[in-house]
Enzyme design. Structure first.
Site, PDB file in Angstrom:
ATOM      1  N   ASP A  70      69.791  51.073 -51.892  1.00 59.46           N
ATOM      2  CA  ASP A  70      68.510  51.602 -52.358  1.00 59.46           C
ATOM      3  C   ASP A  70      68.705  52.798 -53.281  1.00 59.46           C
ATOM      4  OD1 ASP A  70      66.110  50.223 -51.687  1.00 59.46           O
ATOM      5  OD2 ASP A  70      66.511  50.593 -49.580  1.00 59.46           O
ATOM      6  N   GLU A 101      61.518  52.725 -54.099  1.00 59.20           N
ATOM      7  CA  GLU A 101      62.936  52.585 -53.764  1.00 59.20           C
ATOM      8  C   GLU A 101      63.483  53.910 -53.228  1.00 59.20           C
ATOM      9  OE1 GLU A 101      64.422  49.887 -53.520  1.00 59.20           O
ATOM     10  OE2 GLU A 101      63.471  48.454 -54.858  1.00 59.20           O
ATOM     11  N   HIS A 104      62.358  54.147 -49.693  1.00 61.89           N
ATOM     12  CA  HIS A 104      63.201  53.318 -48.840  1.00 61.89           C
ATOM     13  C   HIS A 104      64.491  54.049 -48.482  1.00 61.89           C
ATOM     14  CE1 HIS A 104      61.300  49.479 -50.826  1.00 61.89           C
ATOM     15  NE2 HIS A 104      60.425  50.213 -50.159  1.00 61.89           N
ATOM     16  N   TYR A 108      65.856  55.605 -44.309  1.00 62.87           N
ATOM     17  CA  TYR A 108      67.041  55.433 -43.471  1.00 62.87           C
ATOM     18  C   TYR A 108      67.510  56.771 -42.909  1.00 62.87           C
ATOM     19  CZ  TYR A 108      66.960  50.875 -45.714  1.00 62.87           C
ATOM     20  OH  TYR A 108      66.567  49.643 -46.162  1.00 62.87           O
ATOM     21  N   HIS A 198      58.806  43.250 -55.345  1.00 63.77           N
ATOM     22  CA  HIS A 198      59.692  43.660 -56.433  1.00 63.77           C
ATOM     23  C   HIS A 198      60.475  42.463 -56.973  1.00 63.77           C
ATOM     24  CE1 HIS A 198      59.965  47.976 -54.519  1.00 63.77           C
ATOM     25  NE2 HIS A 198      58.741  47.637 -54.863  1.00 63.77           N
TER      26      HIS A 198
END
Length: 331
Positions: A70, A101, A104, A108, A198
């Site tokens: 990402d 993105e 994203h 994490y 996407h």
């Protein structure tokens, strides 16, 4: 006054849409906007404590790998795709994709800060940044981003988002299918929902350019595209064996990879390469990917199930966006 002086900079006009897919994609992406801070990850700590040290390591490494991909997509991939737009609205869509993105990649780290100690987080990023298979796929994809043609860049992006992510997505979906780590998995499902849009959108833009090629150019390009997929798949097999060998999930994960490689090809308007279908994928994982949202924050009234709708798996028909019928293909 000259034409140049009167058009130094043009305002974007959303009332003069050249491609309705730009408008519908923008609306879809903004409708499903989310942030990781709205997911109660700490509710998964009881489940986390029941997992073995081997599983803790697996989850950490899986998410480390996803973070790297990402990061590549947000820092280099979308920036390169923005250089080859057909419409001003397409640039706005890519701006949205690039931001998500980054969301994203940050998500994490939110998972790490909830589940892992500082020492474990350091180990995860050391492992990620030094893993040869992760670095190889990042290098292959980024070299295309930096040096490839506009069509090659779009293929690399679709392969990344619809195929290469899924060796990592398998783990949280497996746990979700077994009623564990539901909130962690929900973030992954939200990411998958974004990546589905996407990949479909970028694949559609690829098809517009691909269909302008001559038959000979299309044939040569297909050879390059399938060779690239083979190279990426061979590397992904090795990455999967290293990640999942000890826990015994290699065969199931590789089936999932081949299924999603076919989805990537469908996004690009191409024929599937592998025989694997949804029926071949571990049903526990398919059940996890198809479940709707479960969380709702009653205090803020902004739970993902409240405003974001349901996280759903992509159906085969969803990959037909802009895909020409066989009769319409260039002769």
């Amino acid at each position: 006054m000259s034409e140049t002086s009167t058009h130094y900079y043009k305002a974007i006009n959303w009332n003069a849409i050249e491609d309705q897919i730009d408008k519908s994609t923008w609306e879809k992406l903004t409708e499903q906007f989310w942030l990781d801070t709205r997911i109660p990850l700490s509710n998964d700590l009881d489940d986390w404590r029941t997992l073995s040290p081997m599983e803790h390591t697996l989850v950490g490494h899986v998410f480390g790998g996803l973070t790297l991909l990402d990061t590549l997509q947000s820092q280099d991939g979308i920036d390169q795709l923005r250089k080859d737009i057909r419409t001003p609205q397409e640039l706005a869509v890519f701006n949205n994709i690039q931001f998500m993105e980054s969301v994203h990649a940050k998500s994490y780290s939110s998972i790490f800060s909830t589940l892992n100690t500082d020492e474990e987080i350091d180990e995860i990023f050391t492992w990620t940044n030094g893993n040869p298979y992760l670095q190889k796929k990042a290098r292959i994809v980024n070299e295309i981003y930096q040096n490839g043609t506009p069509l090659e860049k779009k293929v690399a992006s679709v392969f990344l988002e619809t195929f290469l992510f899924y060796s990592g997505f398998y783990t949280p979906l497996y746990y979700l299918g077994n009623n564990k780590l539901a909130n962690v998995a929900e973030i992954i499902k939200l990411i998958i929902r974004d990546e589905s849009v996407h990949g479909t959108y970028i694949g559609y833009k690829f098809q517009l350019g691909f269909n302008e090629l001559s038959d000979d150019e299309q044939s040569r390009f297909k050879d390059w595209m399938y060779d690239l997929l083979y190279d990426l798949y061979n590397n992904e097999e090795q990455y999967t064996e290293m990640l999942y060998g000890d826990i015994g999930w290699v065969d199931d994960v590789e089936t999932f990879l081949r299924y999603n490689a076919n989805k990537a090809l469908m996004n690009l308007g191409q024929d599937p390469l592998f025989p694997d279908t949804a029926d071949d994928v571990n049903p526990i994982v398919m059940n996890g990917i198809s479940n709707g949202t479960a969380n709702h924050d009653f205090f803020s009234q902004v739970g993902n199930g409240y405003l974001l709708g349901h996280v759903e798996a992509m159906n085969d028909s969803d990959y037909d966006i802009g895909r020409p019928k066989k009769d319409d293909k260039k002769k």
